[in-house]
Design a protein around this motif. Sequence first.
Motif, PDB file in Angstrom:
ATOM      1  N   TRP A  34       0.796  -1.036   0.019  1.00 24.28           N
ATOM      2  CA  TRP A  34      -0.024  -0.137   0.099  1.00 24.28           C
ATOM      3  C   TRP A  34       0.859   1.143   0.040  1.00 24.28           C
ATOM      4  O   TRP A  34       0.632   1.999  -0.736  1.00 24.28           O
ATOM      5  N   TYR A  35       1.709   1.262   0.651  1.00 27.71           N
ATOM      6  CA  TYR A  35       2.732   2.346   0.928  1.00 27.71           C
ATOM      7  C   TYR A  35       3.534   2.683  -0.426  1.00 27.71           C
ATOM      8  O   TYR A  35       3.794   3.893  -1.002  1.00 27.71           O
ATOM      9  N   THR A  36       3.931   1.596  -1.072  1.00 29.90           N
ATOM     10  CA  THR A  36       4.386   1.652  -2.367  1.00 29.90           C
ATOM     11  C   THR A  36       3.637   2.147  -3.464  1.00 29.90           C
ATOM     12  O   THR A  36       3.891   3.296  -4.186  1.00 29.90           O
ATOM     13  N   ASP A  42       1.139   9.578  -5.481  1.00 32.34           N
ATOM     14  CA  ASP A  42       1.320  10.971  -4.954  1.00 32.34           C
ATOM     15  C   ASP A  42       2.196  11.739  -5.923  1.00 32.34           C
ATOM     16  O   ASP A  42       2.428  12.878  -5.752  1.00 32.34           O
ATOM     17  N   ALA A  43       3.054  10.997  -6.649  1.00 26.56           N
ATOM     18  CA  ALA A  43       4.221  11.625  -7.174  1.00 26.56           C
ATOM     19  C   ALA A  43       3.732  12.585  -8.459  1.00 26.56           C
ATOM     20  O   ALA A  43       4.271  13.710  -8.549  1.00 26.56           O
ATOM     21  N   PHE A  44       2.693  12.012  -9.222  1.00 26.41           N
ATOM     22  CA  PHE A  44       2.173  12.520 -10.276  1.00 26.41           C
ATOM     23  C   PHE A  44       0.766  12.257 -10.570  1.00 26.41           C
ATOM     24  O   PHE A  44       0.336  10.969 -10.413  1.00 26.41           O
ATOM     25  N   PRO A  45      -0.132  13.295 -10.732  1.00 31.19           N
ATOM     26  CA  PRO A  45      -1.589  12.717 -10.819  1.00 31.19           C
ATOM     27  C   PRO A  45      -1.859  12.065 -11.828  1.00 31.19           C
ATOM     28  O   PRO A  45      -2.983  11.525 -12.070  1.00 31.19           O
ATOM     29  N   ASP A  46      -0.933  12.122 -13.023  1.00 30.67           N
ATOM     30  CA  ASP A  46      -1.345  11.264 -14.347  1.00 30.67           C
ATOM     31  C   ASP A  46      -0.522  10.284 -14.582  1.00 30.67           C
ATOM     32  O   ASP A  46      -0.655   9.424 -15.488  1.00 30.67           O
ATOM     33  N   LEU A  47       0.256   9.776 -13.418  1.00 33.22           N
ATOM     34  CA  LEU A  47       0.771   8.411 -13.640  1.00 33.22           C
ATOM     35  C   LEU A  47      -0.093   7.219 -13.402  1.00 33.22           C
ATOM     36  O   LEU A  47      -0.848   7.255 -12.316  1.00 33.22           O
ATOM     37  N   GLU A  48       0.085   6.277 -14.174  1.00 30.51           N
ATOM     38  CA  GLU A  48      -0.676   4.989 -14.152  1.00 30.51           C
ATOM     39  C   GLU A  48       0.259   3.996 -13.368  1.00 30.51           C
ATOM     40  O   GLU A  48       1.557   3.801 -13.999  1.00 30.51           O
ATOM     41  N   ILE A  49      -0.226   2.850 -12.836  1.00 32.77           N
ATOM     42  CA  ILE A  49       0.572   2.012 -12.082  1.00 32.77           C
ATOM     43  C   ILE A  49       0.244   0.626 -13.017  1.00 32.77           C
ATOM     44  O   ILE A  49      -0.994   0.144 -12.963  1.00 32.77           O
ATOM     45  N   ILE A  50       0.967  -0.369 -13.186  1.00 31.98           N
ATOM     46  CA  ILE A  50       0.961  -1.720 -13.613  1.00 31.98           C
ATOM     47  C   ILE A  50       1.465  -2.497 -12.465  1.00 31.98           C
ATOM     48  O   ILE A  50       2.740  -2.704 -12.404  1.00 31.98           O
ATOM     49  N   LEU A  51       0.766  -3.258 -11.496  1.00 32.62           N
ATOM     50  CA  LEU A  51       1.125  -3.946 -10.643  1.00 32.62           C
ATOM     51  C   LEU A  51       1.303  -5.392 -11.017  1.00 32.62           C
ATOM     52  O   LEU A  51       0.315  -6.127 -11.465  1.00 32.62           O
ATOM     53  N   ARG A 107       9.929  -1.821  -1.719  1.00 32.08           N
ATOM     54  CA  ARG A 107      10.954  -0.876  -1.468  1.00 32.08           C
ATOM     55  C   ARG A 107       9.623   0.258  -1.219  1.00 32.08           C
ATOM     56  O   ARG A 107       9.493   1.023  -1.867  1.00 32.08           O
ATOM     57  N   CYS A 108       8.857   0.035  -0.002  1.00 27.91           N
ATOM     58  CA  CYS A 108       7.860   0.938   0.182  1.00 27.91           C
ATOM     59  C   CYS A 108       8.013   2.361   0.865  1.00 27.91           C
ATOM     60  O   CYS A 108       7.270   3.027   1.233  1.00 27.91           O
ATOM     61  N   LEU A 109       9.320   2.595   1.068  1.00 33.15           N
ATOM     62  CA  LEU A 109       9.551   3.895   1.811  1.00 33.15           C
ATOM     63  C   LEU A 109      10.195   5.063   0.983  1.00 33.15           C
ATOM     64  O   LEU A 109      10.533   6.001   1.420  1.00 33.15           O
ATOM     65  N   LEU A 110      10.344   4.634  -0.555  1.00 32.03           N
ATOM     66  CA  LEU A 110      10.800   5.763  -1.240  1.00 32.03           C
ATOM     67  C   LEU A 110       9.917   6.868  -1.144  1.00 32.03           C
ATOM     68  O   LEU A 110       8.558   6.874  -0.723  1.00 32.03           O
ATOM     69  N   THR A 111      10.118   7.999  -1.556  1.00 32.48           N
ATOM     70  CA  THR A 111       9.435   9.267  -1.495  1.00 32.48           C
ATOM     71  C   THR A 111       9.142   9.665  -2.885  1.00 32.48           C
ATOM     72  O   THR A 111       9.748   9.467  -4.007  1.00 32.48           O
ATOM     73  N   PRO A 112       7.798  10.457  -2.946  1.00 36.70           N
ATOM     74  CA  PRO A 112       7.368  10.784  -4.177  1.00 36.70           C
ATOM     75  C   PRO A 112       8.641  11.881  -4.991  1.00 36.70           C
ATOM     76  O   PRO A 112       8.771  11.969  -6.118  1.00 36.70           O
ATOM     77  N   THR A 202      16.693   5.797   3.276  1.00 38.93           N
ATOM     78  CA  THR A 202      15.584   5.309   3.705  1.00 38.93           C
ATOM     79  C   THR A 202      14.893   4.200   2.701  1.00 38.93           C
ATOM     80  O   THR A 202      13.893   3.474   2.890  1.00 38.93           O
ATOM     81  N   ASN A 203      15.268   4.238   1.551  1.00 34.81           N
ATOM     82  CA  ASN A 203      14.426   3.537   0.484  1.00 34.81           C
ATOM     83  C   ASN A 203      15.179   2.001   0.393  1.00 34.81           C
ATOM     84  O   ASN A 203      15.614   1.640  -0.165  1.00 34.81           O
ATOM     85  N   ILE A 204      14.763   1.372   1.858  1.00 35.27           N
ATOM     86  CA  ILE A 204      15.201   0.097   1.957  1.00 35.27           C
ATOM     87  C   ILE A 204      14.324  -0.996   1.456  1.00 35.27           C
ATOM     88  O   ILE A 204      12.989  -0.679   0.985  1.00 35.27           O
ATOM     89  N   LYS A 205      14.656  -2.124   1.205  1.00 38.10           N
ATOM     90  CA  LYS A 205      14.008  -3.173   0.824  1.00 38.10           C
ATOM     91  C   LYS A 205      13.725  -4.007   2.042  1.00 38.10           C
ATOM     92  O   LYS A 205      14.520  -4.861   2.608  1.00 38.10           O
TER      93      LYS A 205
END
Length: 226
Positions: A34-36, A42-51, A107-112, A202-205
């Motif tokens: 969820w954090y990832t 949050d980084a870009f309003p137009d970004l789409e994610i393929i999970l 790597r769930c702690l990366l920042t926008p 902080t971008n740990i795995k």
Amino acid sequence: MKKYAVIVAGGSGMRMGTMVPKQFLPLQGKPVLWYTLTAFLDAFPDLEIILVLPEAHLQTGQDILRSTYAPDRIWMTVGGETRFHSVRNGLSHIHQHSIVFVHDGVRCLLTPQLIRRCCQMAQERGNAIPSITAVDSIRIETFDGNEFIDRSKVRIIQTPQTFYSDIVKAAFEQEYEESFTDEASVVERLGVKIHLIEGEATNIKITHPIDVLIAEKILEEREMGI
């Protein structure tokens, strides 16, 4: 320019010592994944994610993406035999010239902010690979034993590894090799120069139980504004 994030979340709980795959472990009441997802939303309003998930965990993934604030910007596909094949499966859903982030789901702690910096560098130079300096002494094994390496010349590689879509999609048309340990190594095989960008400590795995404790502490400090 259109932006896609291919988030690969095919890990198991083996090294974690749990029955629950590490991408689904709870951190402050929410799954790691969820954090990832939220960082990229949050980084870009137009970004789409393929999970990209194992087929056995698609329903769990569906439940998590529905719990985000923008589930319509996320869709899922099934992973492959290796990380390489899982990334290839994710990339097959991208059909327009775009910026593509490939990221480890745990790597769930990366920042926008890191995501945005990777995007800017990739737009300027074709790719951006986040990395940090080594803080420990480094030695490499040799035929005769081992030898010291100057740690100032060593970089620890992170994700999201970011590329123009035409570059990374062409790279993943190659046959799989065991030497392909990340997306940069695949792209580099085409003769493309790899560009490093400063990552985040902080971008740990999330891999071992201690990583969960560290992640909890980092999240607590962020909530307090530290």
